[in-house]
Design a protein around this motif. Structure first.
Motif, PDB file in Angstrom:
ATOM      1  N   SER A  63     -18.574  15.591 -14.715  1.00 24.06           N
ATOM      2  CA  SER A  63     -18.192  14.351 -14.055  1.00 24.06           C
ATOM      3  C   SER A  63     -19.003  14.225 -12.781  1.00 24.06           C
ATOM      4  N   GLU A  64     -19.009  14.933 -11.940  1.00 23.97           N
ATOM      5  CA  GLU A  64     -19.500  15.277 -10.798  1.00 23.97           C
ATOM      6  C   GLU A  64     -21.142  15.363 -10.776  1.00 23.97           C
ATOM      7  N   THR A  65     -21.540  16.010 -11.979  1.00 16.80           N
ATOM      8  CA  THR A  65     -22.952  16.275 -11.852  1.00 16.80           C
ATOM      9  C   THR A  65     -23.396  14.924 -12.323  1.00 16.80           C
ATOM     10  N   ALA A  66     -22.854  14.173 -13.212  1.00 18.86           N
ATOM     11  CA  ALA A  66     -23.237  12.809 -13.596  1.00 18.86           C
ATOM     12  C   ALA A  66     -23.469  11.812 -12.287  1.00 18.86           C
ATOM     13  N   LYS A  67     -22.651  12.099 -11.589  1.00 16.58           N
ATOM     14  CA  LYS A  67     -22.674  11.173 -10.196  1.00 16.58           C
ATOM     15  C   LYS A  67     -23.618  11.842  -8.936  1.00 16.58           C
ATOM     16  N   GLY A  68     -23.824  13.373  -9.251  1.00 18.50           N
ATOM     17  CA  GLY A  68     -24.634  13.830  -8.368  1.00 18.50           C
ATOM     18  C   GLY A  68     -23.969  14.305  -7.060  1.00 18.50           C
ATOM     19  N   ASP A  69     -22.773  14.311  -6.836  1.00 18.46           N
ATOM     20  CA  ASP A  69     -22.100  14.762  -5.717  1.00 18.46           C
ATOM     21  C   ASP A  69     -20.691  15.037  -6.051  1.00 18.46           C
ATOM     22  N   ARG A  95     -28.580  16.837 -11.667  1.00 19.94           N
ATOM     23  CA  ARG A  95     -28.226  15.305 -12.299  1.00 19.94           C
ATOM     24  C   ARG A  95     -29.319  14.905 -13.161  1.00 19.94           C
ATOM     25  N   ALA A  96     -30.527  15.375 -12.521  1.00 17.57           N
ATOM     26  CA  ALA A  96     -31.876  14.991 -13.338  1.00 17.57           C
ATOM     27  C   ALA A  96     -31.963  15.771 -14.692  1.00 17.57           C
ATOM     28  N   ASN A  97     -31.306  16.772 -14.753  1.00 22.03           N
ATOM     29  CA  ASN A  97     -31.371  17.678 -16.020  1.00 22.03           C
ATOM     30  C   ASN A  97     -29.953  17.666 -16.623  1.00 22.03           C
ATOM     31  N   TYR A  98     -29.216  16.482 -16.462  1.00 23.80           N
ATOM     32  CA  TYR A  98     -27.914  16.438 -17.099  1.00 23.80           C
ATOM     33  C   TYR A  98     -27.682  16.748 -18.562  1.00 23.80           C
ATOM     34  N   PRO A 103     -25.132  19.413 -22.801  1.00 21.11           N
ATOM     35  CA  PRO A 103     -25.500  19.023 -24.017  1.00 21.11           C
ATOM     36  C   PRO A 103     -24.542  17.824 -24.952  1.00 21.11           C
ATOM     37  N   LYS A 104     -24.724  16.715 -25.166  1.00 18.48           N
ATOM     38  CA  LYS A 104     -23.857  15.848 -25.693  1.00 18.48           C
ATOM     39  C   LYS A 104     -23.082  16.454 -26.962  1.00 18.48           C
ATOM     40  N   GLY A 105     -21.630  16.235 -26.889  1.00 20.24           N
ATOM     41  CA  GLY A 105     -20.860  16.910 -28.041  1.00 20.24           C
ATOM     42  C   GLY A 105     -20.430  18.240 -27.905  1.00 20.24           C
ATOM     43  N   GLN A 106     -21.106  19.062 -26.874  1.00 22.58           N
ATOM     44  CA  GLN A 106     -20.748  20.593 -26.702  1.00 22.58           C
ATOM     45  C   GLN A 106     -19.754  20.669 -25.607  1.00 22.58           C
ATOM     46  N   VAL A 107     -19.214  21.552 -25.501  1.00 17.84           N
ATOM     47  CA  VAL A 107     -18.013  22.190 -24.326  1.00 17.84           C
ATOM     48  C   VAL A 107     -18.505  23.742 -24.507  1.00 17.84           C
ATOM     49  N   ASP A 108     -19.452  23.868 -23.719  1.00 20.30           N
ATOM     50  CA  ASP A 108     -20.187  25.435 -23.503  1.00 20.30           C
ATOM     51  C   ASP A 108     -20.198  25.711 -22.224  1.00 20.30           C
ATOM     52  N   LEU A 114     -26.059  29.070 -17.606  1.00 21.23           N
ATOM     53  CA  LEU A 114     -27.189  29.325 -17.993  1.00 21.23           C
ATOM     54  C   LEU A 114     -28.255  28.287 -17.658  1.00 21.23           C
ATOM     55  N   GLU A 115     -27.907  27.105 -18.070  1.00 19.62           N
ATOM     56  CA  GLU A 115     -28.782  26.242 -17.576  1.00 19.62           C
ATOM     57  C   GLU A 115     -28.907  25.923 -16.237  1.00 19.62           C
ATOM     58  N   VAL A 116     -28.009  25.894 -15.395  1.00 20.45           N
ATOM     59  CA  VAL A 116     -27.881  25.786 -13.946  1.00 20.45           C
ATOM     60  C   VAL A 116     -28.723  27.034 -13.336  1.00 20.45           C
ATOM     61  N   TYR A 117     -28.769  28.139 -13.838  1.00 21.63           N
ATOM     62  CA  TYR A 117     -29.488  29.386 -13.528  1.00 21.63           C
ATOM     63  C   TYR A 117     -30.943  28.814 -13.828  1.00 21.63           C
ATOM     64  N   LYS A 118     -31.155  28.319 -14.862  1.00 22.50           N
ATOM     65  CA  LYS A 118     -32.642  27.821 -15.154  1.00 22.50           C
ATOM     66  C   LYS A 118     -33.296  27.038 -14.095  1.00 22.50           C
ATOM     67  N   THR A 119     -32.340  26.003 -13.934  1.00 21.61           N
ATOM     68  CA  THR A 119     -32.527  24.937 -13.013  1.00 21.61           C
ATOM     69  C   THR A 119     -32.898  25.314 -11.487  1.00 21.61           C
ATOM     70  N   ILE A 120     -32.028  26.307 -11.050  1.00 23.33           N
ATOM     71  CA  ILE A 120     -32.332  26.938  -9.731  1.00 23.33           C
ATOM     72  C   ILE A 120     -33.600  27.732  -9.870  1.00 23.33           C
ATOM     73  N   LEU A 121     -33.915  28.545 -10.817  1.00 25.02           N
ATOM     74  CA  LEU A 121     -34.938  29.470 -10.923  1.00 25.02           C
ATOM     75  C   LEU A 121     -36.374  28.494 -10.958  1.00 25.02           C
TER      76      LEU A 121
END
Length: 135
Positions: A63-69, A95-98, A103-108, A114-121
């Motif tokens: 939810s907060e990622t969708a809002k960006g804060d 937020r740009a990579n939300y 991913p829609k329909g997944q709770v993982d 992993l995607e957050v790490y990829k975003t940072i890197l």
């Protein structure tokens, strides 16, 4: 992933995480029982903390990622060694990579982390400012 990428760097650690994600669930057993050398890097300890946080607060983070804060997003960034001065940039990137991070329909939570790490890197400034538990 440790046996393929043995160097103790942020990049090799991220590649180990990617390799481990591909080889799931076989690698999970090795990590759980300590046979994959996973205790040799501070990143693993931070990753456990970050994964636990992502698991326990998944929907708040989403939810907060969708809002960006938000306070959950700030606390999550802290578990990855991102100082408060880098959190606005991280929040913007997440937020740009939300749709990739959540991913829609997944709770993982593992995939999310992993995607957050990829975003940072993938961002030079975030890579320099977020320690990911190293150092």
């Amino acid at each position: 992933g440790w046996y393929v990428f043995q160097e103790n760097s942020i990049v090799s650690s991220a590649l180990r995480a990617t390799t481990n994600a591909i080889l799931f669930p076989v690698v999970t057993l090795g990590m759980t029982f300590g046979t994959s050398n996973c205790t040799q890097h501070k990143l693993v300890l931070k990753e456990k903390q970050s994964l636990h946080f992502a698991t326990m607060n998944y929907f708040e983070l989403k939810s907060e990622t969708a809002k960006g804060d938000g306070e959950y997003l700030s606390a999550f960034a802290s578990t990855m060694g991102c100082p408060s001065t880098a959190q606005a940039r991280l929040n913007h990137k997440l937020r740009a990579n939300y749709t990739t991070v959540f991913p829609k329909g997944q709770v993982d939570p593992e995939k999310t982390l992993l995607e957050v790490y990829k975003t940072i890197l993938s961002d030079r400034e975030l890579t320099a400012r977020c320690s990911l538990g190293v150092g």
